[in-house]
Design a protein around this motif. Structure first.
Motif, PDB file in Angstrom:
ATOM      1  N   PRO A 184      27.448  38.488  54.164  1.00 14.78           N
ATOM      2  CA  PRO A 184      28.027  39.482  53.264  1.00 14.78           C
ATOM      3  C   PRO A 184      29.556  39.555  53.409  1.00 14.78           C
ATOM      4  O   PRO A 184      30.097  39.382  54.498  1.00 14.78           O
ATOM      5  N   ALA A 185      30.228  39.794  52.274  1.00 11.09           N
ATOM      6  CA  ALA A 185      31.682  39.995  52.285  1.00 11.09           C
ATOM      7  C   ALA A 185      31.964  41.474  52.046  1.00 11.09           C
ATOM      8  O   ALA A 185      31.406  42.073  51.132  1.00 11.09           O
ATOM      9  N   ILE A 186      32.822  42.055  52.885  1.00 10.11           N
ATOM     10  CA  ILE A 186      33.261  43.424  52.643  1.00 10.11           C
ATOM     11  C   ILE A 186      34.704  43.367  52.175  1.00 10.11           C
ATOM     12  O   ILE A 186      35.583  42.881  52.884  1.00 10.11           O
ATOM     13  N   GLU A 187      34.902  43.806  50.942  1.00 11.97           N
ATOM     14  CA  GLU A 187      36.202  43.688  50.284  1.00 11.97           C
ATOM     15  C   GLU A 187      36.878  45.057  50.256  1.00 11.97           C
ATOM     16  O   GLU A 187      36.361  45.995  49.657  1.00 11.97           O
ATOM     17  N   ASN A 188      38.035  45.145  50.889  1.00 12.04           N
ATOM     18  CA  ASN A 188      38.811  46.386  50.859  1.00 12.04           C
ATOM     19  C   ASN A 188      39.860  46.236  49.760  1.00 12.04           C
ATOM     20  O   ASN A 188      40.796  45.454  49.888  1.00 12.04           O
ATOM     21  N   ASP A 189      39.686  46.989  48.669  1.00 10.09           N
ATOM     22  CA  ASP A 189      40.550  46.783  47.492  1.00 10.09           C
ATOM     23  C   ASP A 189      41.290  48.083  47.123  1.00 10.09           C
ATOM     24  O   ASP A 189      41.443  48.406  45.950  1.00 10.09           O
ATOM     25  N   VAL A 190      41.787  48.787  48.141  1.00  4.66           N
ATOM     26  CA  VAL A 190      42.404  50.100  47.878  1.00  4.66           C
ATOM     27  C   VAL A 190      43.729  50.022  47.106  1.00  4.66           C
ATOM     28  O   VAL A 190      44.144  51.005  46.511  1.00  4.66           O
ATOM     29  N   TYR A 191      44.375  48.855  47.129  1.00  6.37           N
ATOM     30  CA  TYR A 191      45.671  48.763  46.445  1.00  6.37           C
ATOM     31  C   TYR A 191      45.561  48.136  45.054  1.00  6.37           C
ATOM     32  O   TYR A 191      46.584  47.812  44.443  1.00  6.37           O
ATOM     33  N   HIS A 192      44.338  47.946  44.554  1.00  6.03           N
ATOM     34  CA  HIS A 192      44.164  47.105  43.358  1.00  6.03           C
ATOM     35  C   HIS A 192      44.956  47.590  42.150  1.00  6.03           C
ATOM     36  O   HIS A 192      45.360  46.792  41.316  1.00  6.03           O
ATOM     37  N   GLU A 193      45.236  48.894  42.075  1.00  6.49           N
ATOM     38  CA  GLU A 193      45.993  49.392  40.916  1.00  6.49           C
ATOM     39  C   GLU A 193      47.503  49.225  41.091  1.00  6.49           C
ATOM     40  O   GLU A 193      48.266  49.474  40.169  1.00  6.49           O
ATOM     41  N   LEU A 194      47.934  48.804  42.282  1.00  5.85           N
ATOM     42  CA  LEU A 194      49.378  48.792  42.570  1.00  5.85           C
ATOM     43  C   LEU A 194      49.976  47.386  42.501  1.00  5.85           C
ATOM     44  O   LEU A 194      50.729  46.976  43.380  1.00  5.85           O
ATOM     45  N   TYR A 195      49.639  46.634  41.457  1.00 11.11           N
ATOM     46  CA  TYR A 195      50.179  45.286  41.281  1.00 11.11           C
ATOM     47  C   TYR A 195      51.560  45.346  40.622  1.00 11.11           C
ATOM     48  O   TYR A 195      51.843  46.239  39.829  1.00 11.11           O
ATOM     49  N   TYR A 196      52.434  44.374  40.988  1.00 11.35           N
ATOM     50  CA  TYR A 196      53.757  44.317  40.338  1.00 11.35           C
ATOM     51  C   TYR A 196      53.742  43.355  39.158  1.00 11.35           C
ATOM     52  O   TYR A 196      54.620  43.399  38.307  1.00 11.35           O
ATOM     53  N   GLY A 197      52.808  42.413  39.157  1.00 11.71           N
ATOM     54  CA  GLY A 197      52.761  41.412  38.094  1.00 11.71           C
ATOM     55  C   GLY A 197      52.256  42.010  36.793  1.00 11.71           C
ATOM     56  O   GLY A 197      52.069  43.224  36.681  1.00 11.71           O
ATOM     57  N   GLY A 198      51.988  41.156  35.832  1.00 10.40           N
ATOM     58  CA  GLY A 198      51.657  41.662  34.513  1.00 10.40           C
ATOM     59  C   GLY A 198      50.248  42.195  34.365  1.00 10.40           C
ATOM     60  O   GLY A 198      49.978  42.993  33.467  1.00 10.40           O
ATOM     61  N   SER A 199      49.331  41.783  35.225  1.00 10.17           N
ATOM     62  CA  SER A 199      47.946  42.169  34.968  1.00 10.17           C
ATOM     63  C   SER A 199      47.211  42.527  36.240  1.00 10.17           C
ATOM     64  O   SER A 199      47.603  42.148  37.356  1.00 10.17           O
ATOM     65  N   HIS A 200      46.135  43.268  36.036  1.00 13.66           N
ATOM     66  CA  HIS A 200      45.292  43.723  37.123  1.00 13.66           C
ATOM     67  C   HIS A 200      44.672  42.524  37.834  1.00 13.66           C
ATOM     68  O   HIS A 200      44.161  41.623  37.189  1.00 13.66           O
ATOM     69  N   PRO A 201      44.704  42.509  39.164  1.00 12.16           N
ATOM     70  CA  PRO A 201      44.106  41.367  39.881  1.00 12.16           C
ATOM     71  C   PRO A 201      42.583  41.392  39.779  1.00 12.16           C
ATOM     72  O   PRO A 201      41.990  42.447  39.588  1.00 12.16           O
ATOM     73  N   THR A 202      41.964  40.236  39.905  1.00 11.09           N
ATOM     74  CA  THR A 202      40.504  40.218  39.961  1.00 11.09           C
ATOM     75  C   THR A 202      40.047  40.661  41.345  1.00 11.09           C
ATOM     76  O   THR A 202      40.820  40.638  42.305  1.00 11.09           O
ATOM     77  N   ALA A 203      38.789  41.047  41.430  1.00  9.16           N
ATOM     78  CA  ALA A 203      38.197  41.414  42.718  1.00  9.16           C
ATOM     79  C   ALA A 203      37.256  40.313  43.156  1.00  9.16           C
ATOM     80  O   ALA A 203      36.713  39.593  42.319  1.00  9.16           O
ATOM     81  N   LEU A 204      37.073  40.153  44.473  1.00  6.50           N
ATOM     82  CA  LEU A 204      36.019  39.254  44.973  1.00  6.50           C
ATOM     83  C   LEU A 204      34.706  39.578  44.273  1.00  6.50           C
ATOM     84  O   LEU A 204      33.949  38.694  43.899  1.00  6.50           O
ATOM     85  N   LYS A 205      34.483  40.874  44.109  1.00  6.84           N
ATOM     86  CA  LYS A 205      33.239  41.370  43.516  1.00  6.84           C
ATOM     87  C   LYS A 205      32.937  40.696  42.176  1.00  6.84           C
ATOM     88  O   LYS A 205      31.764  40.497  41.831  1.00  6.84           O
TER      89      LYS A 205
END
Lengths: 474, 474
Positions: B277-298
């Motif tokens: 199993p992978a445990i993905e900590n994605d608490v900063y996902h909304e704080l990107y500087y680039g143009g678009s939202h990053p994808t999640a491992l999920k």
């Protein structure tokens, strides 16, 4: 003044004047109802009020008598006698599914573990919360590392002092409700596989803490009005290593007893002889019906072996889930586990409650709550006595807001729970309070809600459902 | 318009017009300062702004050049190469004591892990909270059993969908911050003694979760801009049983990288081959500087083996500590552990945030936050480059609000931490991010706070303290 209050006052006056004497029977509910042209319910309420005032008491077969001076009569429940064998714990799935169905807002929540939310001063607390959130910006402000917000810790220590218990504020760690406090305290003192001694029946939160850590529970014989049996516990301590003992000495859920002070002292001393930590769940400590605040196990603790857990969820603000542990010699471990478990407890609610405790009349609020719960306890007991089948026994709660009801042996509480749900009523089945089916024919009833017709009708219906369970089992 | 913004616009215009061409050097900070009669700080700010806009970049030894087309130059940090040996974890005591001193409101909080609290719309959320608390009384109202408040779960699922990730709402469990989510997910998939693979350096919250359960950590080589090394991880998977892999693919704390999409997919596939199993900590996902939202491992998870953890604490409301887990095939276990761990998450904050998401402009709020963090990142990098000793290297964060700084090998970050504290400045010492002293000469700097003179002066002072650490070590 309401009709039933007037009737109660009239009867009390007759007792005071010696018209009715101690031990003497007063007129039956039916006769008084006919006599005064009042409904049965009104008379039951009046008698319940008189019972809560200690003026009368009900006696099986003989109706209501003027209360004699001397000890209270036994409530009818026998002490429990569980087998002294430890068991793994897997009760949470049942409890969760039960609590879920109990939460329907359509059903009458006699099975609910929660206090009536309308009883809490949320408006005041929210006003403080808003003011705090508007304080001019510091660098931080949104988080409080363990042990928690200093002003709240100070107010909690002050409150204990006022209640006669001198606490070192440095022992206090703020938690997400008492649930987290109990979990962290147990984790601080014992490890997976350890055997933990609990009351029988025991509050399922204790069983959950044991289940969470993969420990084992051993249920100890418990007296319905005096708590855990010290002889039975001593026998267990003599023969096996016990990792901790988890008890609820004040207004135990579900039994509602208050352990006598000398028994509390003896329990602390007995455990200390074996160097076994005691985890004390004292969430109902402010909800006593008697004249004074009960003592805590913690007040007899000389070795720092008592870990005391409590919260504001039953007495002030369920919705913020602010609890605490008083950690004895385990301060460092509990604090570290708190940090690992949930990092911090939200600070605004902590600070808002601290402001409330400092500026508002918590005592006034609690007096109202205690009075209401004491009256509702009498009403609930009177209704169960009147409408449940013969052979029903029940606890004599002296605090809190739950009644523990033993139904005739053939009644299965899960079956009753299902039937009740179909009738828009919830109950707490006895299976939730043990690792064994020992409490198969028991239910827990909540009386925190202001008494009304719907609740009254629900108890009457429940009585009929119990009777139908008896017939179908026969 | 501020002076530095004007200067930046002027220079950008010259680049657009081809006066300065890609790869060409622009005038040095000192020369521009003299030329335009502006302070060094103003020029640095202008250059930082141009850097954040992608117009220029700084090159060691050659000052600032107009950014060439093509890949970004390496940031200077080398990939980590930890030994592939698992270790027991005992980092929480250090982290707690460090965070405690970091919380002083007198010190400049460069060591803080928290975002600037003044950036959050607490007023609006509190308005909703008040309205909800005033809703006419139901039986319950103060508690929400797991998985949590339905309206919030719906809003979270909707938000993921808008960000390109289709989530089954039935997989979402609300928690007390991401901390509890990570803890519960790890406990759901692995047991005490298991070996857990983590990045190196790794965010200490991951190490805490491992420590809490008495598991062991194995640190995996990690690239400063691409994340965990899949070859190194594959080697480990071949040779030993791994209980879980915990990663932070987006804006990792402390490195600030975003794993490329194809690497995310490969990571999920690699782990799935070994049923880890992978445990993905994605608490900063909304704080990107680039143009678009990053994808999640999920989003690459076909087997339900990715447990995704996030919260609103970094993007909307640290003070309420509302987080969640998306549980994959472990829904039932996580939900049960949530129930055991803290029973319920307070419902009013859940409902208030749901109302905010439904009615207010979360996107507008986030755009402001991202813009501010991107600019502050450039400023912090420019200041460290300018004022830290030669040989200093740093990360290239593309989201979040922390910078990871490698100082010359002789600098001990705990020594620097002490010196900084004495000077009213805090830093995050590298020891917090590993079970080993591998990051002895690293610090983490927070740039979430609006830039001001005090912060600027603090970075200048830090640079001097680093130099003095070098001298005293020599």
């Amino acid at each position: 003044m309401k009709l039933y209050e007037k009737l109660a006052d009239d009867i009390e006056a007759l007792v005071t004047q010696g018209v009715y004497r101690p031990g003497e029977k007063i007129p039956s509910v039916r006769r008084t109802s006919q006599h005064h042209r009042l409904s049965i319910t009104t008379v039951l309420r009046a008698y319940a009020l008189l019972e809560s005032r200690g003026v009368i008491e009900s006696r099986p077969q003989s109706g209501y008598i003027v209360r004699p001076h001397g000890p209270i009569v036994a409530a009818g429940l026998a002490p429990s006698k569980p087998l002294a064998i430890s068991a793994s714990v897997d009760v949470s799935r049942l409890v969760l599914s039960t609590l879920r169905s109990i939460r329907s807002d359509e059903a009458v929540p006699l099975g609910s573990p929660y206090p009536d939310p309308s009883a809490f001063p949320y408006q005041r607390i929210n006003q403080y919360a808003n003011a705090i959130a508007r304080r001019p910006g510091l660098w931080h402000g949104s988080e409080e590392l363990p042990p928690g917000a200093r002003p709240l810790i100070g107010q909690i220590a002050k409150r204990y002092l006022e209640n006669g218990l001198s606490i070192d504020p440095n022992e206090i760690v703020i938690t997400v409700g008492a649930t987290e406090a109990i979990n962290l305290c147990l984790q601080a003192v014992a490890k997976p596989g350890d055997v933990i001694a609990v009351e029988s029946p025991t509050f399922y939160a204790m069983l959950h803490a044991i289940e969470r850590m993969g420990m084992r529970a051993i249920e100890v014989a418990t007296h319905p009005r005096e708590g855990i049996d010290l002889g039975a516990l001593a026998d267990i301590l003599k023969t096996q290593r016990i990792g901790a003992c988890m008890v609820m000495p004040n207004f135990q859920n579900p039994l509602g007893f208050q352990m006598p002070d000398d028994k509390k002292r003896e329990l602390v001393e007995l455990l200390a002889r074996y160097d076994v930590p005691a985890i004390e769940n004292d969430v109902y400590h402010e909800l006593y019906y008697g004249g004074s605040h009960p003592t805590a196990l913690k007040s007899y603790d000389e070795k720092g072996l008592v870990l005391h857990c409590a919260s504001f969820s039953k007495s002030l603000s369920a919705m913020y889930r602010i609890g605490w542990a008083i950690t004895g010699r385990y301060r460092e471990q509990v604090e570290k586990l708190k940090f690992l478990n949930t990092l911090t407890t939200p600070s605004i609610p902590q600070l808002a409650i601290a402001e409330y405790l400092k500026n508002d009349s918590y005592d006034h609020h609690l007096r109202k709550l205690r009075k209401a719960y004491a009256q509702q306890a009498s009403l609930m007991k009177a209704m169960v006595k009147r409408f449940f089948p013969e052979g029903t026994k029940m606890s004599e709660p002296v605090g809190g807001y739950v009644l523990w009801v033993e139904m005739p042996a053939e009644v299965d509480s899960m079956r009753l729970y299902q039937l009740a749900l179909e009738n828009g009523i919830t109950v707490g089945p006895g299976y939730m309070f043990s690792t064994t089916p020992s409490y198969r024919n028991f239910i827990r009833l909540n009386y925190s809600y202001p008494w009304n017709e719907r609740i009254e009708q629900a108890v009457i219906t429940l009585g009929k459902l119990v009777a139908s369970c008896m017939r179908s089992a026969a």
